[in-house]
Design an enzyme around this catalytic site. Structure first.
Site: not given
Ligand code: GLN
Length: 471
Positions: A173, A74, A149
């Site tokens: 994420s 990532k 994400s």
């Molecule tokens: N969808 C969650 C957010 O937008 C989790 C994001 C993540 O785990 N990086 O904060």
């Protein structure tokens, strides 16, 4: 097809010299060339470096277990001398000057870093649509999001570009994109894996975890990236678990709790159906299922969406156009700050900076930030208590399957609500895994989430493996 094999299979073939690392890397690169112009999983592919490393490995006699196996990263995790954008324009041309600890560990294990994958800007999102660079699509249905994400990492594994990828999980994420793309994703215990070299979203929630084609593959990579690190003050000082030698399927006799608060309305009927079938399978494997209560878990989403932006607003303060990254042309220092941040950050990052700054401001700190911290403690206490009674918790990973591109991007609340089943594990700091457990009528994958007590990744992976064997 080499690209579809698991790490376990590839490791054995490589060590017996039935295949070469060059063949494997080339197969991955060919697949990327063939399809990534449609999927958009990668922001950058390190073709020459990867082939060179593969050739060196092929000249060696004895290989370590993961030596010669490619992995995608990532673009929030620093790889020395490579661009690290965090999905943001503000870091568009930023080159990392050091390796994250997880990357150092992967390199020492002989894994080949094949490229950097697309993600939501600073990991803020659930669809990978907030990336400043491109929209990744779900390889199983290209009209839909891959989740986020870590959507690029999930798509790269699901599209057979790589056997495994690293993602980061602050509120879901790793697990949510794993569920949307039909693969496995492990979010480790907070502090089990070093965060050194990870672009910070919310430092008291952030974790790094593997996304792969099997529970065992997650175990392989987890055992390499886990362990103590003096460069991350919140990292556990315990040694890394020798997991892989112990990852046999085991679920018999385990008590699995069903949190009644998590299974109510808002979860799509087909997911409930498949989840019930998954529970029956777990029972068949000898697990004992019982309904339990986590009374404060209903506040976890609100707690997360107060504390996470507060921490994010502080973490993003470093992008000021002076020290590194994008810098706007301006006539004064203050104008430079304002222009750099206005032009450099996207809408979601700005939204969270504003929300976080608000809840940390003098007049509102007690009402929001402090209160949310207090409730966080209550949520943690619920988990501590429940894990005295049961070994694991089971829920679906997500309330819906992969949604359409564009469907939620203009409705932040709807997007945030989708995190309802994953954020609790981050609020409490416990490990959780998403396991594929079937498809809905539109052939979109569904994820089963298992959660364990702090530092009980082994139990999770063994249970996941037992479930996988039966699937
Ligand atoms: N969808 C969650 C957010 O937008 C989790 C994001 C993540 O785990 N990086 O904060």
């Amino acid at each position: 097809m080499l690209n579809k094999l698991t790490i376990t299979e590839l490791s054995s073939k490589l060590r017996k010299k039935e295949i070469s690392s060059t063949e494997l890397v080339s197969a991955c690169l060919n697949e990327i060339k063939k399809s990534d112009s449609k999927i958009n999983a990668f922001l950058e592919v390190f073709e020459q470096d990867a082939l060179k490393q593969a050739q060196e490995i092929d000249n060696k006699k004895d290989l370590k277990p993961l030596e010669g196996i490619p992995i995608a990263i990532k673009d929030l995790i620093l790889v020395k001398d490579k661009k690290n954008t965090c999905g943001s324009k503000i870091l568009e041309n930023y080159i990392a000057s050091y390796d994250a600890t997880v990357i150092k560990n992967l390199k020492e294990a002989g894994m080949i870093i094949l490229g950097k994958t697309n993600c939501d800007e600073f990991a803020m999102g659930s669809s990978t649509e907030t990336s400043a660079f491109k929209k990744t699509v779900n390889p199983l249905d290209q009209t839909r999001v891959p989740g986020g994400s870590s959507g690029g990492s999930a798509a790269a594994v699901a599209a057979n570009f790589v056997p495994v990828a690293l993602g980061s999980d602050t509120g879901g994420s790793v697990r949510q994109p794993a569920a949307f793309c039909g693969i496995y994703g492990l979010k480790p215990t907070y502090g089990r894996v070093s965060r050194f070299g990870l672009g910070a979203l919310a430092s008291s929630f952030d974790t790094i975890g593997p996304m792969a084609r099997s529970a065992e593959d997650c175990a392989w990579v987890f055992s390499v990236i886990a362990g103590s690190d003096t460069k991350d003050a919140t990292c556990s000082t315990d040694a890394a678990p020798e997991l892989i030698h112990h990852t046999f399927p085991q679920i018999k006799g385990l008590k699995i709790g069903l949190p009644k608060e998590s299974l109510g309305k808002g979860i799509n009927e087909e997911i409930k159906e498949k989840f019930d079938q998954a529970l029956q399978k777990l029972e068949k494997l000898g697990a004992k299922i019982e309904e339990i209560s986590l009374p404060h878990s209903k506040y976890a989403l609100a707690v997360y969406y107060i504390l996470m932006p507060a921490e994010a607003s502080a973490n993003l303060a470093r992008y000021d156009g002076v020290r590194y990254g994008f810098s706007a042309h301006a006539n004064s220092l203050i104008e430079n700050y304002l222009e750099t941040r206005s032009q450099g950050f996207g809408n979601e990052a700005k939204r969270r900076i504003i929300l976080g700054t608000y809840t940390l401001s003098a007049g509102y700190y007690d009402a929001y930030y402090k209160k949310a911290q207090q409730v966080r403690t209550k949520v943690i206490e619920d988990y501590n208590k429940i894990f005295e009674k049961v070994d694991l918790l089971a829920t679906p990973t997500t309330p819906t399957t992969a949604f359409k591109l564009g469907e939620k991007i203009d409705d932040p609340l709807a997007m945030y609500m989708g995190d309802i089943l994953t954020v609790s594990a981050n609020v409490a700091g416990v490990p959780a895994i998403s396991i594929p457990c079937g498809f809905d009528k539109q052939k979109l994958p569904i994820g089963l989430q298992l959660t364990a007590d702090h530092f009980e990744e082994m139990k999770l992976l063994q249970a996941a493996k037992a479930y996988e064997v039966l699937e």
